[in-house]
Write an enzyme that holds these catalytic residues in place. Structure first.
Site, short mmCIF file in Angstrom:
data_model
loop_
_atom_site.label_atom_id
_atom_site.label_comp_id
_atom_site.label_asym_id
_atom_site.label_seq_id
_atom_site.Cartn_x
_atom_site.Cartn_y
_atom_site.Cartn_z
N SER A 33 0.86 -1.18 0.00
CA SER A 33 0.00 0.00 0.00
C SER A 33 0.90 1.23 0.00
O SER A 33 2.07 1.14 0.37
CB SER A 33 -0.85 -0.01 1.28
OG SER A 33 -1.52 1.22 1.46
N TYR A 41 -2.32 -1.19 10.29
CA TYR A 41 -2.25 -1.31 8.83
C TYR A 41 -0.90 -0.81 8.31
O TYR A 41 -0.25 -1.45 7.50
CB TYR A 41 -3.41 -0.51 8.22
CG TYR A 41 -3.63 -0.72 6.74
CD1 TYR A 41 -4.40 -1.79 6.27
CD2 TYR A 41 -3.10 0.16 5.80
CE1 TYR A 41 -4.62 -1.97 4.92
CE2 TYR A 41 -3.32 -0.01 4.44
CZ TYR A 41 -4.09 -1.08 4.01
OH TYR A 41 -4.30 -1.26 2.66
P1 NAD Z 1 -11.63 -6.00 -0.39
O1 NAD Z 1 -12.24 -5.89 0.97
O2 NAD Z 1 -12.40 -5.60 -1.59
O3 NAD Z 1 -11.11 -7.48 -0.63
C1 NAD Z 1 -10.44 -8.20 0.36
C2 NAD Z 1 -10.39 -9.66 -0.04
O4 NAD Z 1 -9.73 -10.39 1.01
C3 NAD Z 1 -11.78 -10.30 -0.20
O5 NAD Z 1 -11.72 -11.26 -1.24
C4 NAD Z 1 -11.98 -10.98 1.14
O6 NAD Z 1 -12.90 -12.08 1.09
C5 NAD Z 1 -10.57 -11.47 1.42
N1 NAD Z 1 -10.33 -11.77 2.83
C6 NAD Z 1 -10.64 -11.02 3.91
N2 NAD Z 1 -10.27 -11.67 5.03
C7 NAD Z 1 -9.71 -12.85 4.63
C8 NAD Z 1 -9.14 -13.95 5.32
N3 NAD Z 1 -9.06 -13.99 6.67
N4 NAD Z 1 -8.68 -15.00 4.59
C9 NAD Z 1 -8.77 -14.99 3.24
N5 NAD Z 1 -9.29 -13.97 2.54
C10 NAD Z 1 -9.75 -12.92 3.23
O7 NAD Z 1 -10.25 -5.17 -0.27
P2 NAD Z 1 -9.30 -4.52 -1.38
O8 NAD Z 1 -9.42 -3.06 -1.26
O9 NAD Z 1 -9.47 -5.17 -2.71
O10 NAD Z 1 -7.88 -4.89 -0.75
C11 NAD Z 1 -7.02 -5.87 -1.28
C12 NAD Z 1 -5.60 -5.58 -0.81
O11 NAD Z 1 -5.18 -4.32 -1.33
C13 NAD Z 1 -5.45 -5.48 0.71
O12 NAD Z 1 -4.24 -6.08 1.10
C14 NAD Z 1 -5.42 -4.00 0.95
O13 NAD Z 1 -4.73 -3.68 2.14
C15 NAD Z 1 -4.68 -3.53 -0.28
N6 NAD Z 1 -4.87 -2.12 -0.59
C16 NAD Z 1 -6.11 -1.61 -0.83
C17 NAD Z 1 -6.25 -0.27 -1.15
C18 NAD Z 1 -7.58 0.36 -1.44
O14 NAD Z 1 -7.63 1.59 -1.55
N7 NAD Z 1 -8.64 -0.40 -1.60
C19 NAD Z 1 -5.12 0.56 -1.22
C20 NAD Z 1 -3.87 0.00 -0.98
C21 NAD Z 1 -3.76 -1.33 -0.66
#
Ligand code: NAD
Length: 260
Positions: free
Chosen positions: A142, A155
């Site tokens: 991130s 985080y």
């Molecule tokens: P999201 O909530 O849309 O998706 C998260 C996914 O992880 C889902 O498929 C969920 O079912 C799965 N998940 C949650 N807990 C779990 C567990 N215990 N075991 C297995 N799977 C599990 O989130 P996102 O925004 O797509 O985030 C994905 C990654 O990207 C994360 O690591 C997040 O920190 C990172 N990220 C997101 C953003 C953003 O702005 N959305 C920015 C930077 C980094």
């Protein structure tokens, strides 16, 4: 490009992970999806990905906040698909509170999924990749792997940890045909961020779209969200031969967030 190769993408039933799985499948990789959700919806995602891309797609519902389940998922992927070539560590959660008020159980859960699962999956995948003499480990960190923000101690600690862990993975795999890189996205409009937009809208008494604009204005100079599709293409590039000499990096795709 990736015909005959197998990619495990954690947390790919939603958001960024799903965008990455789609991009890799489009390039011919067989996919192991992972993540939670409604069983019918997940089956729809699995089967439509298979039909659209003509690749094999499996779903593994392992809860990656438990180390042994992470390792078992990798073993099952190799048993089911025959190999593992690409590992995208993407699953993650968020919780916001000040350090003094941060609930200990939330801290532990966040570190377990956002950081320790990356260690367990990497440890379980490396022997297979080393044996093949080729592998790609791509960790979705991130912008918070590079800079901090208030109320996100767990985080930010976990994502800085992922960036550090990626460097060590790169050092330990030098000369083996395996690369390890981290991608550092800024705001992406997924369910994880939608919750934060809702909280901001409630705090300010504004509507969802005004809150989304404010969220962007605070951090992301481009004033636009990064998309799961753009991140998917970044993963495709890092997995390609063109990126064979890129390893140990932490690459922002953040609309300028970390340029400030
Ligand atoms: P999201 O909530 O849309 O998706 C998260 C996914 O992880 C889902 O498929 C969920 O079912 C799965 N998940 C949650 N807990 C779990 C567990 N215990 N075991 C297995 N799977 C599990 O989130 P996102 O925004 O797509 O985030 C994905 C990654 O990207 C994360 O690591 C997040 O920190 C990172 N990220 C997101 C953003 C953003 O702005 N959305 C920015 C930077 C980094």
């Amino acid at each position: 490009m990736f015909s005959g190769k197998v990619a495990v993408v954690t947390g790919s039933t939603s958001g960024i992970g799903l965008g990455i799985a789609r991009a890799l499948a489009r390039q011919g990789a067989d996919i192991v999806l992972n993540g939670f959700g409604d069983a019918t919806e997940i089956e729809h995602i699995r089967s439509s990905l298979e039909t659209e891309s003509g690749v094999r797609v499996a779903h593994d519902g392992a809860d990656l906040s438990h180390g042994e389940e992470v390792r078992e998922m990798i073993s099952r992927a190799v048993a089911t698909m025959g190999r593992i070539d690409m590992l995208v560590n993407n699953a993650g959660i968020q919780h916001t509170a000040s350090i003094e008020e941060f609930p200990v159980d939330k801290w532990d859960a966040l570190l377990a999924l956002n950081l320790s699962a990356v260690f367990h999956a990497t440890a379980a995948a490396l022997p297979h990749m080393k044996q093949q003499g080729w592998g790609r480990i791509i960790n979705i960190a991130s912008a918070h792997g590079l800079v901090g923000s208030v109320n996100k101690s767990a985080y930010v600690a976990a994502k800085h940890g992922v960036v550090g862990f990626t460097k060590v993975t790169a050092l330990e795999t030098g000369g083996t045909g395996i690369t390890a890189n981290a991608i550092c996205p800024g705001w992406v409009r997924t369910p994880l961020v939608e919750k934060q937009i809702t909280a901001l809208a409630e705090r300010n008494g504004t509507d969802q779209e005004s809150a989304a604009r404010e969220l962007l204005a605070e951090k992301q100079p481009s004033l636009q969200f990064v998309t799961p599709e753009q991140l998917g293409e970044m993963v495709v590039f890092l997995a390609s031969d063109a990126a064979a000499q890129m390893t140990g990096t932490a690459l922002p795709m953040d609309g300028g967030w970390t340029a400030r």
